[in-house]
Design a protein around this motif. Structure first.
Motif, PDB file in Angstrom:
ATOM      1  N   PRO A   1     -13.551 -14.764  10.805  1.00  0.00           N
ATOM      2  CA  PRO A   1     -13.439 -16.199  10.526  1.00  0.00           C
ATOM      3  C   PRO A   1     -14.443 -16.713   9.509  1.00  0.00           C
TER       4      PRO A   1
ATOM      5  N   SER B   1      -4.960 -19.838   6.837  1.00  0.00           N
ATOM      6  CA  SER B   1      -6.263 -19.614   7.462  1.00  0.00           C
ATOM      7  C   SER B   1      -7.249 -20.712   7.096  1.00  0.00           C
TER       8      SER B   1
ATOM      9  N   GLN C   1     -11.322 -22.448   8.600  1.00  0.00           N
ATOM     10  CA  GLN C   1     -12.399 -22.643   9.567  1.00  0.00           C
ATOM     11  C   GLN C   1     -13.046 -23.995   9.295  1.00  0.00           C
TER      12      GLN C   1
ATOM     13  N   GLU D   1     -15.932 -30.264  14.037  1.00  0.00           N
ATOM     14  CA  GLU D   1     -15.500 -30.020  15.413  1.00  0.00           C
ATOM     15  C   GLU D   1     -15.774 -31.207  16.332  1.00  0.00           C
TER      16      GLU D   1
ATOM     17  N   PRO E   1     -12.864 -14.274  20.885  1.00  0.00           N
ATOM     18  CA  PRO E   1     -12.241 -15.522  20.462  1.00  0.00           C
ATOM     19  C   PRO E   1     -10.953 -15.270  19.688  1.00  0.00           C
TER      20      PRO E   1
ATOM     21  N   HIS F   1      -9.404 -16.941  17.438  1.00  0.00           N
ATOM     22  CA  HIS F   1      -9.367 -17.270  16.019  1.00  0.00           C
ATOM     23  C   HIS F   1      -9.664 -16.063  15.135  1.00  0.00           C
TER      24      HIS F   1
ATOM     25  N   ILE G   1      -6.168 -22.857  12.194  1.00  0.00           N
ATOM     26  CA  ILE G   1      -7.212 -23.713  12.772  1.00  0.00           C
ATOM     27  C   ILE G   1      -6.842 -24.178  14.175  1.00  0.00           C
TER      28      ILE G   1
ATOM     29  N   ARG H   1      -8.371 -22.019  16.657  1.00  0.00           N
ATOM     30  CA  ARG H   1      -9.772 -22.388  16.845  1.00  0.00           C
ATOM     31  C   ARG H   1      -9.896 -23.560  17.807  1.00  0.00           C
TER      32      ARG H   1
ATOM     33  N   ASP I   1      -9.907 -22.065  21.172  1.00  0.00           N
ATOM     34  CA  ASP I   1     -11.226 -21.461  21.428  1.00  0.00           C
ATOM     35  C   ASP I   1     -12.248 -22.543  21.795  1.00  0.00           C
ATOM     36  N   MET I   2     -12.197 -23.675  21.091  1.00  0.00           N
ATOM     37  CA  MET I   2     -13.132 -24.776  21.369  1.00  0.00           C
ATOM     38  C   MET I   2     -12.950 -25.317  22.785  1.00  0.00           C
TER      39      MET I   2
ATOM     40  N   SER J   1      -2.879 -28.425  12.393  1.00  0.00           N
ATOM     41  CA  SER J   1      -2.566 -27.010  12.236  1.00  0.00           C
ATOM     42  C   SER J   1      -1.053 -26.811  12.217  1.00  0.00           C
TER      43      SER J   1
END
Length: 379
Positions: free
Chosen positions: A238, A260, A262, A268, A292, A294, A300, A303, A306-307, A342
């Motif tokens: 990432p 892709s 980040q 965030e 993770p 991502h 995204i 991600r 994951d968050m 996303s």
């Protein structure tokens, strides 16, 4: 008297698909918006245990005792992407997806796609289609649906990373819903793709009078009303995905990411609205992938999941485009909020646009009739 057992279907080549309207981006955006309403209300099915899977993928091992087995080179895979969509569509279908980045050395697209559309009752084939344009236009149309609901109405400046096929169709969709766009900032990896894009841009959208070629993603993002990353690249690290930093983003910007991406830590934070095209799709990916996630799927939206797992955002903070399109959640609330969306891509999109194109073809007498059988030998 029993019904006829004869099954005929049509073959649509890429020229046939064009004649049947596959490149009509405004109509594609409208079709995708209709699809999102059905998606939100549950009148659809995709693969997987939660009926939200992207599809089933064949990949290849690093080493094999079989010398003729394909090597796991960049973007080397086969994928089946099946779905059913209800509403006025009420059809099923599957996109068969073969991809190999080395195809470009042979003058071929990275991906070679076909699509089969089926009757939802009998499962008989209705059409077998060339699907590269089908897939490209439905993919580009999703950012257009997002921009219709989430971009500022007075958006004029687009920042684009990756002026390839996805970059072209995404810009086409943005132009369809944001007609005041007159400026584009572009970052390209190579001269050939940039030159091709610039030539296409001048012919297709002469109203875009300001074109700026930039060298960094920061320059793409700064000052843009709409930002989109449409680049291709390898997955797995990432830190190498193109980044968006909060300090670059102007108030009121809409960022839509079908490739892709980040984010920095400031992006965030909870004041940045985070939207996905289908929550269930990302939940399915997240269940299937090592963590993770991502690392393995560079979108995204993965991600975002994951968050949630890391406690950096709540599930309630994750917004769903279908819910917004259905009027069950707000679109843009004010001119200053920043929204990042996303785009994952779903086979229901292929079914929706493929059904429209098939029906256009039947109405216009386009395509090659083919016969499966008059009477099946086994039944």
């Amino acid at each position: 008297m029993s019904a006829s057992t004869k099954i005929d279907f049509i073959y649509l080549s890429e020229p046939d698909m064009i004649k049947a309207g596959v490149t009509d981006m405004p109509a594609c955006v409208d079709t995708m918006e209709e699809m999102f309403g059905l998606l939100y209300h549950g009148d659809y099915r995709m693969a997987g245990a939660n009926s939200d899977s992207h599809g089933a993928m064949v990949t290849f091992p690093e080493s094999s005792p079989f010398p003729d087995m394909p090597k796991p080179t960049a973007d080397r895979r086969f994928m089946a992407m099946p779905a059913y969509l209800g509403g006025r569509f009420r059809t099923a279908g599957m996109k068969w997806y073969g991809s190999n980045i080395a195809n470009r050395e042979k003058g071929l697209p990275r991906s070679i796609l076909t699509f089969i559309l089926n009757d939802a009752d009998t499962s008989a084939p209705l059409a077998f289609m060339s699907a590269n344009l089908l897939s490209a236009y439905r993919t580009g149309a999703i950012p257009g649906v997002g921009a219709r609901h989430l971009a500022r109405k007075d958006s004029k400046v687009v920042g684009l990373v990756g002026p390839g096929v996805m970059g072209k169709t995404t810009l086409m969709a943005l132009m369809a819903v944001c007609p005041q766009i007159d400026t584009i900032k572009i970052k390209a990896r190579g001269k050939a793709s940039l030159d091709s894009f610039l030539s296409w841009l001048g012919e297709t959208f002469p109203q875009i009078v300001n074109v700026e070629v930039v060298d960094t993603v920061e320059a793409v993002v700064r000052g843009a009303d709409i930002v989109t990353y449409c680049n291709s690249g390898e997955t797995g690290d990432p830190s190498k995905y193109p980044i968006v930093k909060r300090e670059w983003v102007k108030p009121g910007a809409f960022l839509v990411m079908p490739a892709s991406c980040q984010m920095d830590e400031a992006m965030e934070h909870g004041d940045i609205r985070k939207v996905v095209d289908n929550t269930g799709l990302y939940e399915c990916w997240f269940e299937e992938l090592p963590k993770p996630a991502h690392v393995h799927v560079p979108l995204i939206g993965v991600r975002f999941l994951d968050m949630i797992a890391e406690g950096k955002m709540t599930k309630e903070q994750l917004e769903d485009l279908g819910k917004i399109v259905a009027g069950e959640a707000p679109g843009r609330k004010n001119d200053d909020e920043i929204i990042i969306m996303s785009v994952g891509g779903m086979p229901v999109e292929d079914v929706a646009w493929g059904t429209v194109i098939y029906r256009n073809a039947i109405e216009r007498g386009i395509g090659v009739p083919l016969n499966l059988w008059d009477v099946p030998v086994l039944r």
